[in-house]
Write an enzyme that holds these catalytic residues in place. Structure first.
Site, PDB file in Angstrom:
ATOM      1  N   ASP A   1       0.821  -1.214   0.000  1.00  0.00           N
ATOM      2  CA  ASP A   1       0.000   0.000   0.000  1.00  0.00           C
ATOM      3  C   ASP A   1       0.855   1.263   0.000  1.00  0.00           C
ATOM      4  O   ASP A   1       0.548   2.234  -0.704  1.00  0.00           O
ATOM      5  CB  ASP A   1      -0.949   0.010   1.210  1.00  0.00           C
ATOM      6  CG  ASP A   1      -2.218  -0.796   0.923  1.00  0.00           C
ATOM      7  OD1 ASP A   1      -2.224  -1.558  -0.064  1.00  0.00           O
ATOM      8  OD2 ASP A   1      -3.196  -0.656   1.688  1.00  0.00           O
TER       9      ASP A   1
ATOM     10  N   ASN B   1      -4.696  -2.021  -4.756  1.00  0.00           N
ATOM     11  CA  ASN B   1      -5.909  -2.137  -3.946  1.00  0.00           C
ATOM     12  C   ASN B   1      -5.764  -1.265  -2.708  1.00  0.00           C
ATOM     13  O   ASN B   1      -6.270  -1.593  -1.642  1.00  0.00           O
ATOM     14  CB  ASN B   1      -6.141  -3.606  -3.557  1.00  0.00           C
ATOM     15  CG  ASN B   1      -7.584  -3.865  -3.129  1.00  0.00           C
ATOM     16  OD1 ASN B   1      -8.449  -2.994  -3.270  1.00  0.00           O
ATOM     17  ND2 ASN B   1      -7.846  -5.042  -2.586  1.00  0.00           N
TER      18      ASN B   1
ATOM     19  N   ASP C   1     -11.181  -2.231  11.678  1.00  0.00           N
ATOM     20  CA  ASP C   1     -10.202  -3.195  11.169  1.00  0.00           C
ATOM     21  C   ASP C   1      -9.807  -4.197  12.245  1.00  0.00           C
ATOM     22  O   ASP C   1      -9.789  -5.407  12.010  1.00  0.00           O
ATOM     23  CB  ASP C   1      -8.951  -2.473  10.654  1.00  0.00           C
ATOM     24  CG  ASP C   1      -9.178  -1.899   9.262  1.00  0.00           C
ATOM     25  OD1 ASP C   1     -10.305  -2.080   8.744  1.00  0.00           O
ATOM     26  OD2 ASP C   1      -8.261  -1.302   8.708  1.00  0.00           O
TER      27      ASP C   1
ATOM     28  N   GLU D   1     -11.102  -4.797   1.423  1.00  0.00           N
ATOM     29  CA  GLU D   1     -10.332  -5.575   0.448  1.00  0.00           C
ATOM     30  C   GLU D   1     -11.176  -6.699  -0.160  1.00  0.00           C
ATOM     31  O   GLU D   1     -11.007  -7.096  -1.303  1.00  0.00           O
ATOM     32  CB  GLU D   1      -9.084  -6.151   1.105  1.00  0.00           C
ATOM     33  CG  GLU D   1      -7.925  -5.170   1.240  1.00  0.00           C
ATOM     34  CD  GLU D   1      -8.073  -4.189   2.392  1.00  0.00           C
ATOM     35  OE1 GLU D   1      -9.185  -4.081   2.965  1.00  0.00           O
ATOM     36  OE2 GLU D   1      -7.076  -3.518   2.721  1.00  0.00           O
TER      37      GLU D   1
ATOM     38  N   HIS E   1      -5.109  -9.122   3.399  1.00  0.00           N
ATOM     39  CA  HIS E   1      -4.056  -9.301   4.408  1.00  0.00           C
ATOM     40  C   HIS E   1      -4.620  -9.603   5.790  1.00  0.00           C
ATOM     41  O   HIS E   1      -4.083 -10.425   6.536  1.00  0.00           O
ATOM     42  CB  HIS E   1      -3.186  -8.043   4.455  1.00  0.00           C
ATOM     43  CG  HIS E   1      -3.960  -6.764   4.685  1.00  0.00           C
ATOM     44  ND1 HIS E   1      -3.583  -5.821   5.572  1.00  0.00           N
ATOM     45  CD2 HIS E   1      -5.124  -6.307   4.152  1.00  0.00           C
ATOM     46  CE1 HIS E   1      -4.451  -4.816   5.565  1.00  0.00           C
ATOM     47  NE2 HIS E   1      -5.391  -5.099   4.702  1.00  0.00           N
ATOM     48  N   ARG E   2      -5.719  -8.960   6.136  1.00  0.00           N
ATOM     49  CA  ARG E   2      -6.248  -9.158   7.494  1.00  0.00           C
ATOM     50  C   ARG E   2      -6.875 -10.547   7.675  1.00  0.00           C
ATOM     51  O   ARG E   2      -6.841 -11.103   8.765  1.00  0.00           O
ATOM     52  CB  ARG E   2      -7.252  -8.065   7.874  1.00  0.00           C
ATOM     53  CG  ARG E   2      -6.622  -6.704   7.893  1.00  0.00           C
ATOM     54  CD  ARG E   2      -7.226  -5.724   8.857  1.00  0.00           C
ATOM     55  NE  ARG E   2      -6.561  -4.447   8.650  1.00  0.00           N
ATOM     56  CZ  ARG E   2      -5.343  -4.150   9.088  1.00  0.00           C
ATOM     57  NH1 ARG E   2      -4.662  -5.019   9.803  1.00  0.00           N
ATOM     58  NH2 ARG E   2      -4.802  -2.986   8.827  1.00  0.00           N
TER      59      ARG E   2
ATOM     60  N   LYS F   1       0.539  -6.555   1.891  1.00  0.00           N
ATOM     61  CA  LYS F   1      -0.193  -5.286   1.767  1.00  0.00           C
ATOM     62  C   LYS F   1       0.173  -4.340   2.912  1.00  0.00           C
ATOM     63  O   LYS F   1       0.319  -3.145   2.716  1.00  0.00           O
ATOM     64  CB  LYS F   1      -1.699  -5.558   1.762  1.00  0.00           C
ATOM     65  CG  LYS F   1      -2.543  -4.336   1.462  1.00  0.00           C
ATOM     66  CD  LYS F   1      -3.970  -4.741   1.161  1.00  0.00           C
ATOM     67  CE  LYS F   1      -4.687  -3.671   0.348  1.00  0.00           C
ATOM     68  NZ  LYS F   1      -5.070  -2.502   1.119  1.00  0.00           N
TER      69      LYS F   1
END
Ligand code: DC
Length: 646
Positions: A52, A95, A317, A345, A389-390, A415
């Site tokens: 990112d 993204n 998040d 995402e 990623h999360r 990311k």
């Protein structure tokens, strides 16, 4: 264990240690843009190195901003005073929402021609609310694909206005983008936020960063930030805080795995709203210490997390991590007010529900909520990560279940946290494995079994698995080279290990398994890669607390490459033939020593020469030649080696 597209995480026993967090993604990308828009040179330190931030750095360079690397995670940005040198450009932003939204706003007010695009998922993430707001100021923005979504074409326009209205209930990044861009105008208009503003803490980060770059926000109220005019000025040097969302995985590891686990680089004094994740974890019973620049977590006194019902609007998040913590709680956890998950995402509510079900949880979901009831036992599963990623980082915590977990496409963590899995491994302790490999009839099975008994560990005789499969195949009339059929059978056969007894299809087969015929069949099918792959999960399932002693050919190299102790146990072919001869005689089975020696040599040859996991001393495995040793001596030697490495 780690193929390109999948990472196996072994079952974890505990978590303890300290992690220095990478820089915050939200702060990093805001600071980079503000430094570019400011007058003067800014040195940005502790910047996050990730996909990112790379997108933002690339974009700024394309726009003619001088960005110079100063060694590890530090950059010198020469600001352009709100006037990008390049007036016509195409920007690809992957993204990265934290790059796309603020750049859209800044470029719409910057007086040039710019095309902004991203990956396919970026083109599914809405941006209409921001575009509507910018158009009120006269910006010329055109949708190149679907109405309301990227990609966008921005053209020069006269921009000004007294008031601008913006919706706040889809993504706070729209207001963030608008706020950061407004100081480019000569006179800052009044902002009216329409609808409930979600994810407010991210707006706090935006305002705090703008203040560092010289824009004073009067009142500091999100709904009506009244700004003084003026332009951005470089603060000289600026340090990026550690990422509070990334902290959530390590804090949760401490809460599930005993702890203490400390995260450094973010704490009570942070401007990031996600530090309040620690409060949510405290509600679940975890014991937390919060200092200005670090936090530390231990498991609840009772050892078990409590289920919660929580409005997560303030920690969108980090709240994903609570959904995984819920797997270890004492009841049903409900997370509410998380509509923004659907436009991230991936559709994170749907993705979370699907993957949590794979590990056995009962999940319900609504438009803006999810509830999770943990299973009695967390099941092993291959978790899909949806290029998010999360999802990957969250599900690493499922390895605290008794079966470990597989993370598909683990590379997607780049990311925001490229080194995530290495850092995670540093603070978690897996169920220990002693891997004992060696040739047929070397005595490794007997040694491994006794070592397991001494330590109170589980025992895996992997050779027995190949023998069982050989036997099952022969009984079903499946040819020993029918690779696909055998691999299918490997996934299905009903096998049970109980003490010294082994069962196939509900009947005891321990003696039949040890015959030379079954051994020869096992050796043939063991050369087939698909068969080996199919037995992998079944072998790994033996790795359970408190530990495992496993014997075979590829325990140290393929099945448990992270084994704490690796032993290559062997003896001369003659000594092995003699041992097997004695064993068979004791069981009252007839045997011929010369024939046994020949069999052993032939099997050694085949096991060593095959392409799939050939028999060899794995890197890191210590040789133990037992030709002149009794079983007791061999067992003691393994135990001594284990104590010295544990
Ligand atoms: O250790 P054993 O003799 O019971 O093994 C039977 C066969 O299975 C042997 O020829 C090699 C094969 N095997 C293997 O390829 N990989 C293992 N991990 C265990 C056994």
């Amino acid at each position: 264990m780690t193929s390109e597209n999948s990472l196996y995480l072994p079952p974890l026993l505990s978590a303890q240690g300290a992690v220095r967090l990478p820089g915050s993604k939200s702060i990093s990308n805001r600071v980079l843009l503000l430094a570019a828009l400011a007058e003067g040179v800014t040195e940005v330190r502790d910047l996050l190195k990730s996909d990112d931030t790379d997108r933002m750095l690339d974009a700024l360079r394309t726009l003619g901003v001088s960005v110079e690397a100063l060694g590890e995670n530090a950059y010198r940005v020469t600001g352009c005073g709100g006037n990008f040198p390049v007036k016509e450009a195409k920007l690809f932003l992957g993204n990265a929402g934290t790059a796309f939204r603020p750049l859209t706003a800044a470029l719409a007010l910057a007086g040039g021609s710019y095309e902004l695009s991203g990956v396919a998922r970026m083109h599914e993430r809405p941006i209409g609310d921001l575009v509507d707001a910018l158009r009120q100021l006269g910006a010329d923005i055109h949708y190149l694909g679907n109405e309301g979504f990227p990609p966008l074409q921005i053209s020069p326009a006269k921009v000004e206005g007294d008031t601008v209205k913006i919706r706040g209930d889809v993504s706070s990044q729209f207001l963030t983008g608008l706020l950061m861009a407004l100081p480019l105008l000569n006179r800052i208009p009044k902002i009216e936020v329409v609808g409930d503003l979600i994810s407010k803490p991210y707006i706090e980060i935006t305002l705090a960063m703008m203040e560092q770059f010289g824009i004073k926000v009067l009142g500091g109220e999100w709904r009506d930030p009244e700004m003084l005019g003026g332009h951005y000025r470089s603060p000289g040097v600026i340090y990026v805080e550690g990422d509070a969302s990334s902290a959530s995985y390590f804090l949760t590891a401490g809460a599930i795995g005993g702890g203490p686990v400390r995260v450094e680089g973010v704490g009570r004094d942070s401007v990031q709203g996600d530090v309040r994740f620690a409060e949510a974890l405290a509600c679940m019973g975890a014991r937390i210490i919060m200092e200005p620049n670090w936090m530390e977590v231990r498991a609840p006194e009772s050892g078990k997390l409590k289920a919660i019902d929580l409005d997560c609007n303030h920690i969108p998040d980090a709240a994903m991590t609570l959904a995984i913590a819920a797997l270890f709680a004492d009841g049903t956890t409900t997370l509410r007010n998380i509509a923004s998950w659907r436009v991230k995402e991936t559709d994170r509510i749907a993705a979370m529900a699907t993957e949590l079900r794979k590990v056995g949880a009962t999940v319900e979901e609504g438009a803006d909520w999810i509830s999770i009831t943990p299973p009695v036992e967390i099941k092993h599963a291959a978790i899909d990560t949806y290029d998010d990623h999360r999802m990957a980082m969250c599900f690493s915590l499922a390895a605290f279940g008794s079966a470990g977990v597989c993370i598909n496409d683990p590379g997607c963590v780049a990311k925001t946290f490229p080194d995530y899995f290495a850092e995670f491994a540093k603070v978690t302790q897996a169920v220990p494995v002693i891997a004992i490999d060696g040739p047929s009839a070397s005595g490794k099975g007997t040694v491994a079994q006794r070592v397991a008994r001494e330590l109170g560990y589980h025992f895996l005789d992997s050779g027995a698995m190949y023998r069982l499969l050989g036997l099952a195949a022969q009984r079903r009339g499946i040819a020993l080279d029918a690779e696909t059929q055998l691999a299918e059978l490997a996934g299905q056969i009903d096998i049970r290990f109980e003490g010294d007894n082994i069962w196939l299809d509900g009947a005891k087969v321990s003696d039949e398994l040890r015959t030379e015929e079954t051994g020869a069949a096992a050796s043939k099918i063991a050369a087939l890669p698909k068969v080996r792959a199919a037995l992998l999960d079944r072998q790994r399932a033996f790795r359970r607390a408190p530990g495992l002693a496993a014997d075979g050919r590829d325990m140290a190299s393929v099945v448990f490459p992270d084994a704490v102790l690796k032993v290559f146990l062997t003896a001369s072919a003659e000594a092995r033939a003699e041992r097997r001869y004695k064993q068979l005689m004791e069981k009252g089975m007839g045997a011929n020593i010369a024939a046994l020696l020949q069999d052993i040599q032939a099997r050694d040859e085949r096991d060593t020469q095959r392409n799939a996991a050939p028999l060899q001393q794995a890197p890191g495995a210590g040789l133990l030649d037992t030709t002149a040793l009794s079983i007791e001596q061999a067992v003691n030697e393994v135990l001594t080696r284990y104590r010295s490495v544990k």
